[in-house]
Design an enzyme around this catalytic site. Structure first.
Site, mmCIF file in Angstrom:
data_model
loop_
_atom_site.group_PDB
_atom_site.id
_atom_site.type_symbol
_atom_site.label_atom_id
_atom_site.label_comp_id
_atom_site.label_asym_id
_atom_site.label_seq_id
_atom_site.Cartn_x
_atom_site.Cartn_y
_atom_site.Cartn_z
ATOM 1 N N HIS A 90 0.974 -1.212 -0.179
ATOM 2 C CA HIS A 90 0.031 0.013 0.062
ATOM 3 C C HIS A 90 0.885 1.208 -0.117
ATOM 4 O O HIS A 90 0.861 2.164 -0.861
ATOM 5 C CB HIS A 90 -0.916 -0.066 1.125
ATOM 6 N N GLU A 91 1.746 1.491 0.830
ATOM 7 C CA GLU A 91 2.605 2.296 0.885
ATOM 8 C C GLU A 91 3.525 2.435 -0.057
ATOM 9 O O GLU A 91 3.843 3.855 -0.605
ATOM 10 C CB GLU A 91 3.453 2.362 2.193
ATOM 11 N N HIS A 117 1.724 4.716 -2.659
ATOM 12 C CA HIS A 117 1.944 6.022 -2.535
ATOM 13 C C HIS A 117 3.099 6.452 -3.080
ATOM 14 O O HIS A 117 3.371 7.484 -3.721
ATOM 15 C CB HIS A 117 1.650 6.450 -1.273
ATOM 16 N N GLU A 126 -4.705 7.898 -2.987
ATOM 17 C CA GLU A 126 -5.216 6.523 -2.284
ATOM 18 C C GLU A 126 -5.525 5.604 -3.395
ATOM 19 O O GLU A 126 -5.484 4.313 -3.153
ATOM 20 C CB GLU A 126 -6.477 6.752 -1.380
#
Length: 502
Positions: free
Chosen positions: A268-269, A272, A298
């Site tokens: 997830h990170e 980003h 997001e």
């Protein structure tokens, strides 16, 4: 570059440098700073925030902006310079209405609040955080009063929503979340009945933390995180921040008895981070050199985490490595069982651990509570109880303590009210992008080949490189042919979970 813009740019460069210093302090407080450093460090943050305010909000900047917005000056500006002027105007209007003294005090409060929240969370004691949260809320309410414009805003909460996702307001989000309630809640209940016996006990065995750290580094690099431009550290709550496209920082958190948490948090990170790393060199050090909105940001993190990271095609070339790393725990767990396990929907309490299907209900709860806060319908002392009631209503579960209830997220401690809806918007945008990619590339084949570069390059060309030069709807329109359309999100979840669990 026009002489007028050159004068403005000198202020912007200083502002960028001061903001970078603030980012570094925030990073340090969350990762490496000693426990007792927060009070004195918050004073430094207050001083730098004060300087940042003075650098951007002054008579000369106002005069330069007014001149640059004139037709003759506009002719001399490049497209990037025009976008920068537009963004500076937006930020100027956000800040000029706020008294400088209060802006500094709020910056210091946020720096202290994160430490107060972390200690309260560790003890599961909302009462220890409540006075600080109340103070944060009151500052935000004052700032809303300063900034509220009847021509732009129908609801006080609209002011905060616009900071994270320009163009979205309560009216539009109410419609969006109503679709989720009408379309997804019955479907979720149906799927939960079918999946209650799916066994994922393997996930909660004991997993060596150092091996998890090694795996996280591998997965981050596999999906596109460049360790020559980035850093992976640890914090209580995983997050991403950065100074420019050559310095992007992510954190992760590891649990010895929850393997999936570390795996999917780092993916997830990294989503980003890939966004920030792929912003064009031409704009990275400017006011438009970051992701265009929290919703679009997001969309990238949740696209990598869920659309890619929880798919069979992604794990086909990788699963053997996961089994080799944790052979004792996973040697008898097939890829099919792993996929059913890591996608298993459960009515859980923790947003960051939530499955993809029930996740929007976690956001719905936070959205409804924030609306209540900023429409003066609730006091801070009542929030923990309301939180628990809404979890019972929407997910049928009740937190045993405040740590797994109202204290689980760091966002309010950072003053970030209005942020949470961006997660749901981002999930919907990710689904819309996914269906587009299925049309324009052999998406599944790329994943099975481990060829994420082709996917990243497409995202760079159509989303990442523009930074804030385009807004969310402009990016979607230019790339897919239509603006934000949540119907793709509902379609995506229904198709995926129907296929997974027959």
């Amino acid at each position: 570059m026009s002489k007028t813009f050159e004068k403005l740019d000198s202020y912007l460069e200083k502002g960028k440098a001061l903001n970078a210093a603030l980012i570094l302090f925030e990073w340090d407080l969350a990762t490496l700073a000693p426990e007792k450093s927060d009070k004195n460090t918050s004073d430094f943050i207050g001083i730098i925030s004060d300087q940042y305010f003075s650098t951007l909000i002054n008579d000369e900047v106002r005069q330069l902006l007014e001149k640059l917005e004139q037709e003759e000056e506009q002719k001399e500006l490049s497209e990037i310079e025009k976008a920068i002027v537009k963004e500076v105007r937006k930020r100027y209007e956000e800040l000029e209405s706020i008294p400088q003294k209060e802006y500094r005090e709020f910056s210091e409060l946020k720096a202290r609040a994160t430490s107060v929240w972390e200690k309260a969370k560790n003890k599961g004691d909302y009462k220890a955080f409540e006075p600080t949260l109340e103070e944060l809320i009151q500052y935000r309410k004052k700032f809303i009063q300063y900034r509220f414009d009847e021509k732009k805003h129908k609801n006080p909460y609209d002011v905060l929503l616009g900071d994270f996702e320009p163009g979205f307001d309560v009216e539009q989000l109410d419609e969006f979340f109503n679709q989720i309630k009408e379309e997804l809640v019955p479907f979720i209940q149906e799927i939960l009945k079918k999946t209650k016996d799916v066994d994922k006990a393997y996930n909660f065995k004991e997993y060596n933390l150092d091996k998890q750290r090694e795996l996280s580094r591998f997965l981050a690099e596999y999906v596109g995180f460049d360790f020559e431009k980035g850093v992976l550290a640890e914090s209580a709550h995983p997050f991403t921040t950065g100074l420019h496209n050559h310095d992007v920082r992510i954190t992760n958190h590891y649990f010895k008895d929850n393997l999936e948490s570390g795996i999917f948090s780092v993916i997830h990170e990294s989503g980003h981070a890939v966004y920030e790393m792929q912003i064009s060199d031409d704009i990275t050090m400017t006011m438009v050199g970051e992701g265009t909105s929290l919703g679009m940001h997001e969309s990238q993190s949740r696209f990598f985490e869920n659309v890619i990271g929880r798919s069979e095609a992604f794990w086909k070339p990788l699963y053997h490595k996961l089994q080799d790393t944790f052979n004792e725990q996973l040697k008898d767990i097939s890829l099919e069982k792993f996929l059913k396990g890591c996608n298993k929907p459960e009515a859980g309490l923790i947003r960051t651990e939530a499955d993809e299907l029930t996740y929007p209900l976690h956001i719905l709860i936070r959205y409804e509570i924030e609306k209540m806060i900023f429409n003066d319908e609730v006091e801070a002392r009542d929030l923990a109880e309301i939180w628990n009631e809404k979890y019972k209503e929407y997910l049928g579960v009740t937190p045993k303590n405040d740590a797994e209830g109202i204290l689980q997220d760091i966002h309010w401690a950072g003053g970030d009210f209005g942020y949470f809806p961006s997660y749901a918007i981002g999930s919907a945008v990710a689904a819309q992008i996914y269906y587009h990619l299925l049309k324009v590339m052999p998406f599944e084949e790329y994943l099975e080949q481990g060829n994420l570069k082709a996917i990243r390059e497409y995202l760079k060309e159509h989303i990442h490189k523009y930074g804030m030069m385009k807004n969310t709807n402009e990016i979607l329109k230019d790339m897919t042919g239509e603006e934000f359309n949540p119907a793709y999100y509902i379609r995506y979840l229904k198709e995926k979970y129907t296929k997974l669990y027959e």
